[in-house]
Scaffold this motif. Structure first.
Motif, PDB file in Angstrom:
ATOM      1  N   ASP A 123      31.431  35.753  39.263  1.00 39.17           N
ATOM      2  CA  ASP A 123      31.854  34.642  38.402  1.00 39.17           C
ATOM      3  C   ASP A 123      33.378  34.512  38.403  1.00 39.17           C
ATOM      4  O   ASP A 123      33.925  33.409  38.506  1.00 39.17           O
ATOM      5  CB  ASP A 123      31.376  34.897  36.965  1.00 39.17           C
ATOM      6  CG  ASP A 123      30.198  34.021  36.598  1.00 39.17           C
ATOM      7  OD1 ASP A 123      29.652  33.365  37.499  1.00 39.17           O
ATOM      8  OD2 ASP A 123      29.821  33.998  35.413  1.00 39.17           O
ATOM      9  N   ALA A 124      34.038  35.637  38.294  1.00 40.56           N
ATOM     10  CA  ALA A 124      35.496  35.628  38.238  1.00 40.56           C
ATOM     11  C   ALA A 124      36.090  35.101  39.535  1.00 40.56           C
ATOM     12  O   ALA A 124      37.024  34.275  39.528  1.00 40.56           O
ATOM     13  CB  ALA A 124      36.012  37.042  37.962  1.00 40.56           C
ATOM     14  N   ALA A 125      35.547  35.553  40.662  1.00 36.12           N
ATOM     15  CA  ALA A 125      36.061  35.110  41.955  1.00 36.12           C
ATOM     16  C   ALA A 125      35.849  33.612  42.154  1.00 36.12           C
ATOM     17  O   ALA A 125      36.690  32.918  42.745  1.00 36.12           O
ATOM     18  CB  ALA A 125      35.382  35.901  43.077  1.00 36.12           C
ATOM     19  N   ALA A 126      34.740  33.100  41.644  1.00 33.22           N
ATOM     20  CA  ALA A 126      34.433  31.677  41.821  1.00 33.22           C
ATOM     21  C   ALA A 126      35.310  30.778  40.973  1.00 33.22           C
ATOM     22  O   ALA A 126      35.505  29.599  41.303  1.00 33.22           O
ATOM     23  CB  ALA A 126      32.955  31.425  41.486  1.00 33.22           C
ATOM     24  N   HIS A 127      35.859  31.309  39.883  1.00 34.25           N
ATOM     25  CA  HIS A 127      36.603  30.456  38.947  1.00 34.25           C
ATOM     26  C   HIS A 127      38.026  30.937  38.689  1.00 34.25           C
ATOM     27  O   HIS A 127      38.643  30.516  37.712  1.00 34.25           O
ATOM     28  CB  HIS A 127      35.839  30.380  37.620  1.00 34.25           C
ATOM     29  CG  HIS A 127      34.449  29.823  37.758  1.00 34.25           C
ATOM     30  ND1 HIS A 127      34.214  28.500  38.066  1.00 34.25           N
ATOM     31  CD2 HIS A 127      33.226  30.421  37.648  1.00 34.25           C
ATOM     32  CE1 HIS A 127      32.900  28.297  38.130  1.00 34.25           C
ATOM     33  NE2 HIS A 127      32.283  29.435  37.885  1.00 34.25           N
ATOM     34  N   ASP A 128      38.553  31.769  39.562  1.00 33.80           N
ATOM     35  CA  ASP A 128      39.932  32.247  39.443  1.00 33.80           C
ATOM     36  C   ASP A 128      40.167  32.920  38.091  1.00 33.80           C
ATOM     37  O   ASP A 128      41.116  32.614  37.377  1.00 33.80           O
ATOM     38  CB  ASP A 128      40.915  31.082  39.638  1.00 33.80           C
ATOM     39  CG  ASP A 128      42.359  31.567  39.767  1.00 33.80           C
ATOM     40  OD1 ASP A 128      42.559  32.723  40.178  1.00 33.80           O
ATOM     41  OD2 ASP A 128      43.280  30.802  39.429  1.00 33.80           O
ATOM     42  N   LEU A 129      39.277  33.847  37.765  1.00 31.09           N
ATOM     43  CA  LEU A 129      39.399  34.628  36.532  1.00 31.09           C
ATOM     44  C   LEU A 129      39.684  36.086  36.891  1.00 31.09           C
ATOM     45  O   LEU A 129      39.464  36.516  38.020  1.00 31.09           O
ATOM     46  CB  LEU A 129      38.109  34.556  35.705  1.00 31.09           C
ATOM     47  CG  LEU A 129      37.593  33.169  35.349  1.00 31.09           C
ATOM     48  CD1 LEU A 129      36.247  33.271  34.649  1.00 31.09           C
ATOM     49  CD2 LEU A 129      38.591  32.433  34.477  1.00 31.09           C
ATOM     50  N   HIS A 130      40.159  36.832  35.909  1.00 30.84           N
ATOM     51  CA  HIS A 130      40.391  38.261  36.109  1.00 30.84           C
ATOM     52  C   HIS A 130      39.384  39.028  35.267  1.00 30.84           C
ATOM     53  O   HIS A 130      39.092  38.641  34.131  1.00 30.84           O
ATOM     54  CB  HIS A 130      41.813  38.636  35.692  1.00 30.84           C
ATOM     55  CG  HIS A 130      42.192  40.038  36.032  1.00 30.84           C
ATOM     56  ND1 HIS A 130      42.667  40.381  37.277  1.00 30.84           N
ATOM     57  CD2 HIS A 130      42.144  41.182  35.309  1.00 30.84           C
ATOM     58  CE1 HIS A 130      42.911  41.689  37.297  1.00 30.84           C
ATOM     59  NE2 HIS A 130      42.600  42.197  36.114  1.00 30.84           N
ATOM     60  N   VAL A 131      38.850  40.116  35.799  1.00 33.98           N
ATOM     61  CA  VAL A 131      37.868  40.931  35.091  1.00 33.98           C
ATOM     62  C   VAL A 131      38.513  42.231  34.644  1.00 33.98           C
ATOM     63  O   VAL A 131      39.191  42.902  35.434  1.00 33.98           O
ATOM     64  CB  VAL A 131      36.647  41.243  35.983  1.00 33.98           C
ATOM     65  CG1 VAL A 131      35.693  42.205  35.266  1.00 33.98           C
ATOM     66  CG2 VAL A 131      35.915  39.970  36.352  1.00 33.98           C
ATOM     67  N   VAL A 132      38.307  42.583  33.380  1.00 32.92           N
ATOM     68  CA  VAL A 132      38.731  43.875  32.848  1.00 32.92           C
ATOM     69  C   VAL A 132      37.469  44.603  32.379  1.00 32.92           C
ATOM     70  O   VAL A 132      36.727  44.089  31.544  1.00 32.92           O
ATOM     71  CB  VAL A 132      39.720  43.710  31.673  1.00 32.92           C
ATOM     72  CG1 VAL A 132      40.054  45.069  31.074  1.00 32.92           C
ATOM     73  CG2 VAL A 132      40.988  43.009  32.139  1.00 32.92           C
TER      74      VAL A 132
END
Length: 299
Positions: free
Chosen positions: A269-278
């Motif tokens: 999900d993060a890769a698809a929407h330019d998000l960062h995961v913590v």
């Protein structure tokens, strides 16, 4: 969430910082004339989150004030085996043995079967318990009915460092930037809000995407970043919350997903929407470092 800081416990909100020690408690309730409040000296360096530890201690003292009409309330500390035990002692009504485990539950109150709202909502000790688990600071209670109670928090000790180094760890990161925090767990949301505010952010907190958008409309300002838990109620996700904010304010609103999941779904999900995961669990310092790097990259 933890970092090193020298500890000063003071009952006076007017006392300034001295010699690198930070006040972490000041009672909000007015003391009754027949009730004494005592704070023992506690010159120690502890490893904790100052804001969340302050909230835990404040809730314990407010609880003691609620159930102690006369006598004495005292804050004391004892060092043993690399830990500092903070104790809140009172001479209040005490807790029956069959209530000792239940007092940590939400909305449970000793001696308030009528649910009188003037005596609070019964959330104070539940918040202490949740923050205890979040920071791995064990809490305990012992009590005698009619004689009072002793609540304790165990905090790991640290090593003293120079004031310059302490300032570097706790410097303000936010500089007034607006962060939108979304989490359906009220206690986690409270902890995140307190942490971001301690860093100098303006904070809007919400339990859902709908609530987040409503509060942003009320605030009338585009958020500088959205931080959301991945799994929200009603099978909603933090990704959805961030995307809905972007629909209103633009696709360049930075977003961070917090998750305890180890599978690939949050990362995809993060890769698809330019998000960062913590990934959780995460300390306050780790989260702060991620925010600094992430916002620097977005600039």
């Amino acid at each position: 969430m933890n970092g090193l800081f020298p500890l000063r416990i003071t009952p006076s909100p007017q006392l300034p910082k001295r010699a690198g020690f930070y006040p972490i408690f000041a009672p909000s309730q007015t003391l009754q004339q027949n009730l004494a409040f005592h704070v023992a000296p506690c010159p120690a360096v502890v490893r904790s989150d100052r804001t969340l530890l302050s909230r835990m201690l404040s809730n314990l003292v407010e609880n003691a004030l609620r159930y102690t009409e006369a006598g004495r309330i005292a804050i004391e500390c004892h060092q043993a085996e690399g830990r500092l035990r903070l104790e809140v002692n009172d001479t209040g009504i005490g807790i029956p043995p069959d209530h000792l485990e239940r007092i940590w539950e939400e909305f449970h109150q000793v001696g308030n079967p009528e649910r009188d709202r003037n005596r609070g909502l019964g959330l104070g000790l539940a918040i202490v318990q949740r923050l205890s688990a979040l920071q791995e600071h064990p809490v305990a209670v012992r009590s005698v009915v009619g004689r009072g109670s002793v609540f304790s928090i165990e905090v790991p000790l640290g090593h003293a460092r120079t004031q310059k180094a302490t300032t570097a760890v706790t410097e303000i990161r936010g500089n007034g930037r607006l962060v939108m925090v979304v989490d359906d767990d009220a206690i986690v949301l409270l902890g995140l809000k307190a942490t971001f505010e301690a860093w100098g952010y303006e904070v809007l907190a919400a339990g859902s995407a709908d609530q987040a958008l409503a509060r942003l409309r009320e605030r009338g300002r585009r958020p500088d970043i959205v931080v959301a838990d991945y799994r929200l109620r009603e099978r909603r996700s933090g990704t959805e919350a961030i995307l809905r904010v972007r629909e209103v304010y633009g696709t360049n609103v930075p977003g961070i997903i917090l998750t305890g999941e180890t599978g690939s779904e949050p990362q995809d999900d993060a890769a698809a929407h330019d998000l960062h995961v913590v990934h959780k669990p995460v300390t306050a310092r780790q989260l702060g470092d991620v925010l600094d790097r992430f916002l620097a990259d977005k600039r």
